[in-house]
Enzyme design. Structure first.
Site, PDB file in Angstrom:
ATOM      1  N   THR A 145       0.867  -1.105  -0.022  1.00 54.65           N
ATOM      2  CA  THR A 145       0.025  -0.051   0.056  1.00 54.65           C
ATOM      3  C   THR A 145       1.054   1.211   0.121  1.00 54.65           C
ATOM      4  O   THR A 145       2.025   1.201   0.504  1.00 54.65           O
ATOM      5  CB  THR A 145      -0.924   0.077   1.263  1.00 54.65           C
ATOM      6  N   SER A 187      -2.157   3.606  10.488  1.00 58.25           N
ATOM      7  CA  SER A 187      -3.246   2.460  11.052  1.00 58.25           C
ATOM      8  C   SER A 187      -2.579   1.093  11.556  1.00 58.25           C
ATOM      9  O   SER A 187      -1.530   0.872  10.781  1.00 58.25           O
ATOM     10  CB  SER A 187      -4.449   2.358  10.328  1.00 58.25           C
ATOM     11  N   TYR A 189      -3.677  -1.514  10.397  1.00 58.78           N
ATOM     12  CA  TYR A 189      -3.661  -2.363   8.952  1.00 58.78           C
ATOM     13  C   TYR A 189      -2.257  -1.896   8.320  1.00 58.78           C
ATOM     14  O   TYR A 189      -1.480  -2.812   7.662  1.00 58.78           O
ATOM     15  CB  TYR A 189      -4.741  -1.932   8.228  1.00 58.78           C
ATOM     16  N   HIS A 190      -2.170  -0.571   8.179  1.00 64.40           N
ATOM     17  CA  HIS A 190      -1.019  -0.116   7.368  1.00 64.40           C
ATOM     18  C   HIS A 190       0.310  -0.512   7.937  1.00 64.40           C
ATOM     19  O   HIS A 190       1.369  -0.942   7.263  1.00 64.40           O
ATOM     20  CB  HIS A 190      -0.928   1.494   7.300  1.00 64.40           C
ATOM     21  N   LYS A 193       1.453  -3.906   6.675  1.00 66.57           N
ATOM     22  CA  LYS A 193       2.105  -3.819   5.562  1.00 66.57           C
ATOM     23  C   LYS A 193       3.561  -3.411   5.768  1.00 66.57           C
ATOM     24  O   LYS A 193       4.444  -3.868   4.737  1.00 66.57           O
ATOM     25  CB  LYS A 193       1.399  -2.842   4.558  1.00 66.57           C
ATOM     26  N   VAL A 262     -17.128  13.928   3.909  1.00 66.34           N
ATOM     27  CA  VAL A 262     -15.747  14.458   4.066  1.00 66.34           C
ATOM     28  C   VAL A 262     -15.147  14.689   5.533  1.00 66.34           C
ATOM     29  O   VAL A 262     -15.767  14.859   6.580  1.00 66.34           O
ATOM     30  CB  VAL A 262     -15.367  15.903   3.453  1.00 66.34           C
TER      31      VAL A 262
END
Ligand code: NAD
Ligand code: USQ
Length: 397
Positions: A145, A187, A189-190, A193, A262
């Site tokens: 990512t 995050s 999740y990131h 990676k 947003v």
């Protein structure tokens, strides 16, 4: 080529499996269907009516004569089965999509944080370890990512494709060194990676595995020529507060007349790529693997960058829907510039699909067509990055 597509039932994996099959590759989908179970757990559903994997594959065979096999396997939990499968099937390459990929879901609660780390890091490590154990020369293409680089770390300097050249001061003068670009995840999740990157670097160095890591931006759109052949092949479209990504969410919100959500000022700039280009990039990466002994080959898999606010204003101007500026549930920079190097795919023949080409079609063929299936109560993002952060769900109480 015989290609295993790990995570081949998911949003990127399904169209990739069909595309590779259409190109004449022998494709085997390996997936534990966890993404479908998470939908059940969250009580949400794809905006598009996705069919069970078995039916998808039957329809593909009926329409094209091409067979894609499906193996239900948990990459993070079933190591021995994976090794046996590799020995029996001897794939030439593996495309690895099989991870928990939503940042908001990964920040939802301790259970989701731990699941995301256990699933993603162990899954990736199992894959690498199994290739070494079998002694097979299986090329790996992994979906990473853009978020591994973080946003704004190097100001307006272009983000390189994976590696940064630095000068290291020593008592005898400066040494030129190439390092993996510093990781700056936003995050849990990131973060998984960024951990994947270290696993890849080690196995490329120690075991000479041939690995390509694709740092992909936010994927938008739904259909590829293959998934559009028949409605029973349709790709998934996530719009809920955890799994829906920003541009597809705005398209769906505009279709049902919901104010565009947003987060904050919308000054966040992100990289995007259409799903049609994702599948093409995977094919290019498979056709251009590194050699044994090479470092991990990193591509930035992005075609355009946009500020969230500009996307919202564009869609509002096309559809007349309002823009809502909501409290940001994420701990992220209020605004950032983003300048991404993306020469490698362009030099290998990628012709990008731009927002101006695809937006109208996506709004008409997916957003408006499937709007009656939408559940507006699932739109607002409720997962917060830190306890006590306000979300727009709080405002609605
Ligand atoms: P997805 O959730 O739709 O698909 C992932 C698939 O992997 C699902 O079918 C799931 O069931 C399967 N899976 C997960 N864990 C598994 C396990 N342990 N064993 C077997 N199967 C497992 O996600 P996606 O949007 O298709 O993303 C695919 C990959 O691309 C992810 O790794 C993601 O990080 C990356 N990516 C996605 C985007 C995006 O915008 N969607 C952008 C950049 C990178
Ligand atoms: N955002 C809004 N409104 C929304 C949804 C999101 O303003 O309704 C904002 C977010 O706050 C964030 C930006 O839009 O600033 C992007 O959010 P996103 O949910 O579209 O994307 P992200 O969480 O980064 O994750 C997605 C995929 C992930 C992939 C990543 C690529 O889910 O798998 O790795 O995009 S990238 O962003 O380039 O790292």
């Amino acid at each position: 080529m015989k290609v295993f597509v790990l995570g081949g039932d998911g949003f990127c994996g399904w169209p990739t499996s069909l595309h590779l099959s259409a190109q004449g590759h022998e494709v085997v989908v390996v997936d534990n269907l966890s993404r479908r179970l998470i939908d059940v757990d969250l009580d949400v559903d794809s905006l598009t009516p996705i069919r069970p994997i078995e039916e998808r594959l039957e329809v593909w065979k009926e329409l094209t004569g091409n067979e894609i096999r499906f193996i239900n396997l948990d990459l993070a939990q079933e190591y021995e089965r994976l090794v046996d499968l590799f020995i029996k099937e001897q794939p030439d390459a593996v495309v690895h999509f099989a991870e928990q990929r939503a940042a908001p879901y990964s920040m939802r609660n301790p259970r989701a944080k731990r699941y995301t780390v256990d699933n993603n890091v162990t899954g990736t490590h199992n894959l690498l370890c199994a290739i070494v154990e079998t002694g097979l020369d299986i090329a790996v293409v992994h979906l990473g990512t853009m978020g591994v680089y973080g946003y704004g770390w190097s100001g307006s300097a272009p983000i390189p494709e994976g590696y940064l050249t630095v000068k290291v001061p020593t008592p005898d003068g400066e040494l030129d060194r190439e390092i993996l670009h510093p990781a700056n995840p936003g995050s849990v999740y990131h973060m998984t990676k960024t951990l994947d990157q270290l696993l890849f670097a080690f196995y490329a160095k120690n075991d000479e595995l041939r690995i390509t890591d694709l740092h992909q931006g936010i994927v938008w759109g739904t259909q590829t020529p293959e998934t559009a052949l028949d409605e029973r092949l349709i790709n998934r479209f996530d719009y809920d507060g955890d799994y829906g990504t920003v541009l597809n969410r705005f398209i769906m919100q505009a279709a049902i007349g919901h104010p565009l959500t947003v987060h904050g000022t919308g000054g966040q700039t992100r990289a995007f790529i259409h799903i049609k280009d994702t599948v093409r990039c995977i094919e290019i990466a498979l056709n251009n693997p590194p050699n044994r002994g090479d470092k991990v080959s990193v591509f930035n898999q992005v075609t355009e960058t946009y500020r969230v606010n500009d996307l919202a204003e564009l869609i509002a101007s096309l559809t007349g829907v309002e823009v809502a500026y909501l409290p940001n549930p994420r701990n992220e920079a209020v605004e950032n510039d983003l300048n991404v190097t993306r020469d490698r795919f362009l030099s290998l023949g990628l012709t990008p699909t731009t927002l101006s080409e695809g937006l109208l079609e996506e709004t008409r063929d997916i957003g408006l067509k499937y709007a009656p299936r939408a559940d507006p109560s699932k739109i607002i993002a409720r997962s917060v990055w830190k306890a006590g952060m306000e979300t727009s769900a709080d405002l609605m109480r």
